[in-house]
Design a protein around this motif. Sequence first.
Motif, PDB file in Angstrom:
ATOM      1  N   ARG A 193      79.313  73.782  48.649  1.00  0.00           N
ATOM      2  CA  ARG A 193      80.406  72.950  49.157  1.00  0.00           C
ATOM      3  C   ARG A 193      79.901  71.807  50.036  1.00  0.00           C
ATOM      4  NH1 ARG A 193      82.948  77.942  50.682  1.00  0.00           N
ATOM      5  NH2 ARG A 193      82.953  77.300  52.872  1.00  0.00           N
ATOM      6  N   GLY A 194      78.618  71.813  50.327  1.00  0.00           N
ATOM      7  CA  GLY A 194      78.095  70.774  51.206  1.00  0.00           C
ATOM      8  C   GLY A 194      78.720  70.825  52.579  1.00  0.00           C
ATOM      9  N   GLU A 195      79.072  72.017  53.037  1.00  0.00           N
ATOM     10  CA  GLU A 195      79.794  72.164  54.296  1.00  0.00           C
ATOM     11  C   GLU A 195      78.943  72.903  55.307  1.00  0.00           C
ATOM     12  OE1 GLU A 195      84.215  73.259  54.643  1.00  0.00           O
ATOM     13  OE2 GLU A 195      83.193  75.165  54.934  1.00  0.00           O
ATOM     14  N   SER A 220      75.379  60.782  53.119  1.00  0.00           N
ATOM     15  CA  SER A 220      76.329  59.689  53.269  1.00  0.00           C
ATOM     16  C   SER A 220      75.745  58.631  54.185  1.00  0.00           C
ATOM     17  CB  SER A 220      77.651  60.202  53.859  1.00  0.00           C
ATOM     18  OG  SER A 220      78.509  59.119  54.155  1.00  0.00           O
ATOM     19  N   CYS A 230      79.631  65.690  57.128  1.00  0.00           N
ATOM     20  CA  CYS A 230      79.879  64.310  57.572  1.00  0.00           C
ATOM     21  C   CYS A 230      79.444  64.064  59.006  1.00  0.00           C
ATOM     22  CB  CYS A 230      81.367  63.974  57.420  1.00  0.00           C
ATOM     23  SG  CYS A 230      82.453  64.876  58.554  1.00  0.00           S
ATOM     24  N   PRO A 269      82.960  69.330  57.630  1.00  0.00           N
ATOM     25  CA  PRO A 269      83.326  69.152  56.224  1.00  0.00           C
ATOM     26  C   PRO A 269      82.409  68.165  55.507  1.00  0.00           C
ATOM     27  CG  PRO A 269      84.900  68.046  57.656  1.00  0.00           C
ATOM     28  CD  PRO A 269      84.012  68.866  58.539  1.00  0.00           C
ATOM     29  N   GLN A 270      81.858  68.620  54.388  1.00  0.00           N
ATOM     30  CA  GLN A 270      80.973  67.808  53.554  1.00  0.00           C
ATOM     31  C   GLN A 270      79.794  67.242  54.334  1.00  0.00           C
ATOM     32  OE1 GLN A 270      83.144  64.942  51.213  1.00  0.00           O
ATOM     33  NE2 GLN A 270      84.641  66.433  50.510  1.00  0.00           N
ATOM     34  N   ASN A 299      78.261  57.805  57.549  1.00  0.00           N
ATOM     35  CA  ASN A 299      78.626  58.752  58.589  1.00  0.00           C
ATOM     36  C   ASN A 299      77.613  58.755  59.732  1.00  0.00           C
ATOM     37  OD1 ASN A 299      80.722  59.450  56.870  1.00  0.00           O
ATOM     38  ND2 ASN A 299      79.577  61.139  55.955  1.00  0.00           N
ATOM     39  N   SER A 319      82.792  61.296  60.197  1.00  0.00           N
ATOM     40  CA  SER A 319      83.030  60.502  58.996  1.00  0.00           C
ATOM     41  C   SER A 319      83.480  59.093  59.369  1.00  0.00           C
ATOM     42  CB  SER A 319      84.101  61.169  58.130  1.00  0.00           C
ATOM     43  OG  SER A 319      84.462  60.341  57.048  1.00  0.00           O
ATOM     44  N   TRP A 368      88.221  63.941  60.352  1.00  0.00           N
ATOM     45  CA  TRP A 368      86.822  64.341  60.251  1.00  0.00           C
ATOM     46  C   TRP A 368      85.941  63.564  61.229  1.00  0.00           C
ATOM     47  CZ3 TRP A 368      85.292  65.097  54.375  1.00  0.00           C
ATOM     48  CH2 TRP A 368      86.169  66.015  53.801  1.00  0.00           C
ATOM     49  N   TRP A 385      71.610  68.260  52.836  1.00  0.00           N
ATOM     50  CA  TRP A 385      73.042  68.572  52.772  1.00  0.00           C
ATOM     51  C   TRP A 385      73.891  67.434  53.282  1.00  0.00           C
ATOM     52  CZ3 TRP A 385      76.349  69.574  57.091  1.00  0.00           C
ATOM     53  CH2 TRP A 385      75.720  69.533  58.326  1.00  0.00           C
ATOM     54  N   VAL A 386      73.289  66.402  53.880  1.00  0.00           N
ATOM     55  CA  VAL A 386      74.003  65.197  54.278  1.00  0.00           C
ATOM     56  C   VAL A 386      73.505  64.049  53.409  1.00  0.00           C
ATOM     57  CG1 VAL A 386      74.382  63.534  56.113  1.00  0.00           C
ATOM     58  CG2 VAL A 386      74.316  65.964  56.649  1.00  0.00           C
TER      59      VAL A 386
END
Length: 657
Positions: free
Chosen positions: A488-490, A118, A464, A461-462, A121, A91, A582, A115-116
């Motif tokens: 949860r996107g995890e 961002s 990232c 987590p998420q 990141n 992250s 993270w 699922w990613v």
Amino acid sequence: MAKKVTPLTDLPLDILVLVFPYLDAKSFLALCATCKAFHQPSISLDSAYWSRATRSAFRVPNQPVVQSDGVRWQKMYRRLLTQSRVFTWGSNTHGCLGHTYQEEAHQSGMLRRRWVNSATNASFPIEVEHSRELGITSDMQCGGWSTTLLTSKGSLYTFGVLDGLTMPREVSSNKHELLKYPPGFPQSTDRYDPAVATLQFSSGRSHVLALADSGRIWSWYAFNKAALHVKFLHIDINEASPSSSSQTPTADTTGQVGRVRQVVAGWGHSSAYVCGTGIVLWSPVKRPRGDQVSDMMLVVDSAVVPKTSYQRPKHASRQSKDDKALGDEVGMVSNYIILEHFVVFVTDLGKVFAAKIGDESTTTDIVELRRLRNDTGTHWDVQGSFRRFASFKNDEVIITDQGYLDRCWEARFDNPAQTNIHGLQRIPALQDTGVISVAFGDHHYHALHRNGRITSYGKDPQGCGALGLGSENNLQAMIRGINIVANRGEGELLRETYTTGRQVWFEEEKRKFMRFMGDGGQDPSEARERMELADVDPTIKGEVSEWFEQETRDWDKRPELKDADEDRLGAYFALSVSAAGWHSGALVLVNDVLAEMVRESCKGGPPERSPHEGKLYEWEWKDWPRLRLADGREMPGEVEFSEWKYGRPDFERNFEA
């Protein structure tokens, strides 16, 4: 009659090793080249010499697990001069990765679930921007929202936010910021001053502690505010010349009373090991509101962890009866860590102890962690942060957390043997694999192995990218053994991956290989059924991931590349790994010549195929794997069954120690 002159080569080794530290590396190598007697490995690769030389020249932190590995220290010395690089991943909140890298989504033609999502990141290691401008980076550590670098000249640079809970947040630019000292002190190492040249440092969740060459303690709580010199009302600190400073316990430390040997910044605590006093705890310091000029903070409320003051003398006759009893029961602290609610320390007797931290950073008692004791070996250590830590015992590594410490603490009177207290994990991939260090973030952790490889464990987590394993979509996640929890996107590593571990890649070619295979290989339609089956069956997913892990291992160890890998460290050799929150980072030696040769070796294809078909890499003629599974099933498809490069392992899924 002339006196007989004793040749230097006739002196015993225990005398020679007392002379070696007075020689710089060039002089030492010249001495070793004078004759066969000095060229023998016991002298030319003396671990004590090369460890001291490397740490003195480059300020590299001590690594207790490999303290006696002279070959490793010598190779580090040679390559640190030109090949040190800094990489980060995970992250990028508040710019803590030190770069503006933006991942682009690679959309697969099948199973397009993302699922990613961002743009800030990095799921792969990326070199920190402008870091080479700093010269030689000797250490790096991640904080809760920041990353800090130590250079060989003793300067500290940071990027991100030291305290991410403050408002407004003091955010650095993506370019590193030099941590400042009060007016009157050099603001860089252009002019050497032992009071500000950093010998060793530690990043906590929201502050940084540094130990200067002189033995002075400095503390930062914001990158744009000058450091505070930490002093104690009830504890005397003995500052001295740099030549007398040492981070390593010596045979006789009684003459070091009052010297600070180590500082450790924890989740919400500061600490220092003071010779003759022990582990000292205090709350992180800040200037009072409106105060912009103070350069020193007197800590009134500090606490000493009980029974940590013992210093082992060279001669037993120098000890009092009480000191001897303490030395026999606890021993001398050789290393320690600060968790959220506990201090954990290991002593020269191979014993591991914990002390619970109360209000105002106080402690009242200690408890030995009996099951972590090392009665017979020579290598032991503890490493960890926040809520988890690793205990080293010879080639065994045990992972545990504060829950286990709480249970041992509560049972210290009723169950001192700690029988039937659960919570220790023996991860298969960490046993007898040369693990040097383990670094913990909030949900993930990494292991650094003696061969310079980094393996990842835990959760992402998420999505990232904290694991550093790549995986821009769920098919690539499957290749790395990551199971995606969609709601949860995890991402969480499958238990099958803990048998051999999942290596962090620094090679761009491996990422391209993963992307190609994530799209289905050379014939996506033929591979569709296998990929869909693996996507819904965790057992198959685990085996497929292991097959890919073996396929991508040791690309820089191919026979045709041997001449370019003269010291056998490989193209990318990690010296250290760090994690917090993270995100993560690593200090890596990069052999650019070998890395380029690996890159070129990946190009081309089978000789019977035309080189003009628009295919650049050798894997573009490869199919997505078709495996005979461990339970006897055969994966569907029309291609030949895939062979295992190193054989299919027996997967271990129960990690309880």
